[in-house]
Scaffold this motif. Structure first.
Motif, short mmCIF file in Angstrom:
data_model
loop_
_atom_site.label_atom_id
_atom_site.label_comp_id
_atom_site.label_asym_id
_atom_site.label_seq_id
_atom_site.Cartn_x
_atom_site.Cartn_y
_atom_site.Cartn_z
N ARG A 199 40.19 53.57 46.77
CA ARG A 199 41.36 52.97 46.12
C ARG A 199 41.29 51.45 46.12
O ARG A 199 41.53 50.80 45.10
CB ARG A 199 42.64 53.45 46.83
N VAL A 200 40.91 50.88 47.27
CA VAL A 200 40.79 49.42 47.36
C VAL A 200 39.65 48.93 46.49
O VAL A 200 39.76 47.90 45.81
CB VAL A 200 40.60 48.99 48.83
N LEU A 201 38.53 49.66 46.48
CA LEU A 201 37.40 49.27 45.65
C LEU A 201 37.77 49.29 44.17
O LEU A 201 37.33 48.43 43.40
CB LEU A 201 36.22 50.22 45.90
N LYS A 202 38.61 50.25 43.79
CA LYS A 202 39.07 50.32 42.40
C LYS A 202 39.86 49.07 42.02
O LYS A 202 39.67 48.50 40.94
CB LYS A 202 39.93 51.57 42.21
N TYR A 203 40.75 48.63 42.91
CA TYR A 203 41.52 47.41 42.64
C TYR A 203 40.62 46.18 42.63
O TYR A 203 40.81 45.26 41.83
CB TYR A 203 42.62 47.24 43.68
N LEU A 204 39.63 46.16 43.51
CA LEU A 204 38.71 45.02 43.57
C LEU A 204 37.94 44.89 42.25
O LEU A 204 37.76 43.79 41.72
CB LEU A 204 37.74 45.21 44.73
N ARG A 205 37.52 46.01 41.69
CA ARG A 205 36.87 46.01 40.39
C ARG A 205 37.81 45.51 39.30
O ARG A 205 37.41 44.78 38.38
CB ARG A 205 36.40 47.42 40.03
N HIS A 206 39.08 45.93 39.42
CA HIS A 206 40.08 45.52 38.43
C HIS A 206 40.25 44.00 38.45
O HIS A 206 40.36 43.36 37.40
CB HIS A 206 41.40 46.23 38.74
N PHE A 207 40.29 43.41 39.64
CA PHE A 207 40.39 41.95 39.76
C PHE A 207 39.16 41.28 39.15
O PHE A 207 39.28 40.20 38.55
CB PHE A 207 40.53 41.55 41.23
N GLN A 208 38.03 41.88 39.29
CA GLN A 208 36.79 41.28 38.81
C GLN A 208 36.70 41.25 37.29
O GLN A 208 36.17 40.30 36.71
CB GLN A 208 35.59 42.04 39.40
N ARG A 209 37.22 42.26 36.64
CA ARG A 209 37.02 42.37 35.19
C ARG A 209 38.28 42.14 34.36
O ARG A 209 38.22 42.23 33.13
CB ARG A 209 36.44 43.74 34.86
N SER A 210 39.40 41.83 35.00
CA SER A 210 40.66 41.65 34.26
C SER A 210 41.09 40.19 34.23
O SER A 210 40.64 39.38 35.03
CB SER A 210 41.78 42.48 34.91
N ASP A 211 41.97 39.87 33.28
CA ASP A 211 42.51 38.52 33.24
C ASP A 211 43.71 38.41 34.18
O ASP A 211 44.28 39.40 34.61
CB ASP A 211 42.90 38.13 31.81
#
Length: 257
Positions: A199-211
């Protein structure tokens, strides 16, 4: 840096560090739009009569006229563009501003302009000063700063075997450069790895690829934000090989000193 033909250049920038020099001067480290990181001297800046001393505060955005000197470049003029007063009026704001410039100070060298990194710095200070969610703003800043200086963590495949990470708890390593699958983690010796939930890794990816605006629209659970903070701090300190002072100061403020 300035060419041989350029005797002076006007550019805006942020004060990263400063120290007293001699009886009345001050040496500053700036991160500027046109020159990147540069060390300069502000002659007479500590005199009561100085016209530029009030424009040289830490994490203040100012316009500078910088002239070539024999040893150090010289600040001939300075004028505030944005003083980020909302960040200066309380300890939490000071802590956040200090952390933002500490990271820039840690990753930059006097090697020329980096406009994308400068824009990230300015937009981060602007967002914090405007009162936007500091947890989201800081996590976004950390992750995208790593990207811009060449340390983007690999979060979609295992850095050891190259297989795509699946929906299960994983590991992450600052030394190895990103995610490590459970199978590979069993065989790793001599490198620090840290467990990370899917779950945390999913959010970390979201931070990496989102504005930034997309992230601000999310309602991220507090426990996820806490884990993201610990994870990014771990990754930064291992990747940059530097001790960061500001996070401990921010934590002390949150805990009531």
């Amino acid at each position: 840096m300035m060419s041989i033909r350029e005797r002076s250049i006007r550019t805006e920038g942020i004060v990263l560090r400063r120290r007293d020099f001699g009886e009345s001067d001050r040496i500053l480290v700036l991160f500027t739009r046109k020159l990147g990181r540069v060390s300069v001297i502000a002659k007479g800046a500590r005199k009561p009569s100085s016209k530029i001393s009030g424009h040289l505060e830490l994490f203040m955005r100012s316009s500078f006229l910088i002239s070539r000197g024999r040893n150090l470049h010289i600040i001939s003029q300075a004028e505030v563009i944005e003083d980020y007063e909302p960040l200066r009026k309380n300890l939490p704001g000071i802590g956040l501003g200090s952390y933002v410039i500490e990271l820039i100070d840690a990753v930059t060298y006097e090697e020329g302009s980096n406009l994308k990194l400068y824009n990230l710095l300015i937009s981060t200070l602007d967002s914090l000063s405007a009162g936007q969610d500091p947890d989201i703003i800081i996590r976004y800043y950390e992750i995208h700063l790593l990207d811009l200086v060449g340390f983007r963590p690999e979060l979609f495949v295992c850095v050891e075997c190259g297989k795509k990470t699946i929906e299960q708890d994983q590991f992450i390593s600052g030394e190895l450069g990103g995610a490590v699958c459970p199978e590979c983690a069993l065989g790793i010796t001599g490198a620090v790895i840290r467990s990370v939930s899917s779950r945390v890794l999913k959010y970390l990816r979201h931070f990496q690829r989102s504005d930034r605006n997309s992230l601000l629209a999310l309602e991220i659970p507090e426990e996820i934000m806490d884990e993201l903070e610990k994870l990014t701090h771990y990754y930064l300190t291992h990747t940059l090989e530097k001790h960061l002072n500001s996070p401990a100061f921010i934590k002390r403020i949150k805990n009531g000193l």
